[in-house]
Design an enzyme around this catalytic site. Structure first.
Site, PDB file in Angstrom:
ATOM      1  CG  ASP A 101       3.594  -0.569   8.427  1.00  0.00           C
ATOM      2  OD1 ASP A 101       4.152  -0.117   8.045  1.00  0.00           O
ATOM      3  OD2 ASP A 101       2.695  -0.356   9.610  1.00  0.00           O
TER       4      ASP A 101
HETATM    5  N1  URA Z   1       2.867   4.828   9.236  1.00  0.00           N
HETATM    6  C1  URA Z   1       2.587   3.442  10.201  1.00  0.00           C
HETATM    7  O1  URA Z   1       2.741   3.397  11.259  1.00  0.00           O
HETATM    8  N2  URA Z   1       2.162   2.795   9.190  1.00  0.00           N
HETATM    9  C2  URA Z   1       1.911   2.713   8.171  1.00  0.00           C
HETATM   10  O2  URA Z   1       1.292   1.857   7.240  1.00  0.00           O
HETATM   11  C3  URA Z   1       1.842   4.127   7.365  1.00  0.00           C
HETATM   12  C4  URA Z   1       1.937   5.317   8.646  1.00  0.00           C
END
Ligand code: URA
Length: 240
Positions: A101
Site C-alpha cells: 500500500d
Molecule cells: N497487507 C496490507 O494490508 N497492506 C500491504 O501493503 C501489505 C499487506
C-alpha cells in the site's frame, strides 16, 4: 516455441497475468494478425506487437527496494504521485512483484522477468511474508487467536497467520505484533486486523521469502545476486 503470454512477460513489458489480459483484449498481434487464444505458441522469428509496438528483448534485471511511505506500487500513476519505479533509475521496463500500500514500507522486489515475478506471486507455502504491525488499542489473546485460526471476511475463511505479540504501550494505547502470511490479497493485513477490531496504524514488510531490507535505508535499493535469483527459480518445481 513458447506460449505467447510467456514471451510477452519475458520481454519485460508486464506480468504473465497482465499479458493474458492483453491477449484476451485483442491488443496483441503476431505477424500482424490479432491473436486472442492464450495457448498460442510462438518462436523467436515471429514478430509480436502489443498495441502496435514491437516487443523488445531486454536483459533481465532484479531489484530489492526498501519502499518508503507515500510512494505508489505501480509503474505509473494518473494522479502523478511518485511510484516505486521512479525510485530505481534504469533503462529496463521493470515492474513491482506484488504490491504494498501507499503507506506501507519495507521489502519490495522489482524486475522485468515475468517468470521470476510469477514464481513469487504464485501461492506457495515457502514464500512467507513477515510484517511488523502497529495497531490502535491493546490487543487481547482472543483477537490474536482469531487471526491465528484464520479470520472470516465476507463469509470467506482467510488463511491462518503466525502471529506474535511484541509489545503493548498503555501510554499511547497501541500494540506491536509480527505476522507471517503467504497470500497477497489487497490490504490483507489491514483487513485481517480491522476484522478483529484493531485498525492498523503502521505496517512494514520486514521479509519476503529470503529477502529483507538489512543494510538498505528507506528508499534505497540494490540488485539481487545471481544466487538469490537462482534460489527463487528453485521454487518453480514446487508450484508446478
Ligand atoms: N497487507 C496490507 O494490508 N497492506 C500491504 O501493503 C501489505 C499487506
Amino acid at each position: 516455441m513458447e506460449r505467447l503470454q510467456k514471451v510477452i512477460s519475458n520481454s519485460g513489458l508486464c506480468s504473465r497475468r497482465k499479458a493474458e489480459e492483453l491477449i484476451l483484449a485483442g491488443r496483441v498481434k503476431v505477424n500482424n494478425k490479432i491473436i486472442r487464444e492464450l495457448g498460442t505458441k510462438v518462436s523467436n522469428k515471429d514478430i509480436i506487437k502489443v498495441d502496435d509496438n514491437e516487443l523488445s528483448k531486454e536483459k533481465k534485471v532484479y531489484y530489492l527496494l526498501n519502499k518508503p511511505r507515500g510512494v505508489i506500487t505501480s509503474v505509473s500513476d494518473d494522479k502523478k504521485r511518485k511510484t516505486v519505479v521512479d525510485l530505481i533509475p534504469c533503462n529496463e521496463h521493470i515492474y513491482p512483484v506484488g504490491r504494498l500500500d501507499y503507506d506501507t514500507t519495507g521489502v519490495l522486489l522489482l524486475t522485468n522477468d515475468g517468470d521470476f515475478a510469477n514464481i513469487l506471486m504464485h501461492p506457495n507455502e515457502k514464500v512467507e511474508k513477515l510484517y511488523i504491525v502497529k495497531v490502535k488499542g491493546i490487543i487481547k489473546g482472543d483477537a490474536i487467536n482469531t487471526l491465528k485460526n484464520g479470520v472470516i471476511i465476507d463469509g470467506e475463511k482467510w488463511e491462518k497467520a503466525k502471529v506474535k505479540l511484541r509489545k503493548v504501550d498503555y501510554k499511547t494505547n497501541t500494540s506491536m505484533l509480527s505476522v507471517i502470511i503467504h497470500g497477497g490479497k489487497n490490504h490483507q493485513v489491514k483487513r485481517m486486523f480491522e476484522s478483529v477490531g484493531f485498525p492498523v496504524l503502521k505496517l512494514k514488510r520486514e521479509r519476503e521469502f529470503i529477502f529483507d531490507v538489512k543494510g538498505l535505508k528507506s528508499g534505497e535499493y540494490r540488485s539481487l545476486t545471481p544466487k538469490e535469483v537462482a534460489i527463487v527459480y528453485s521454487l518453480e518445481k514446487s508450484i508446478k
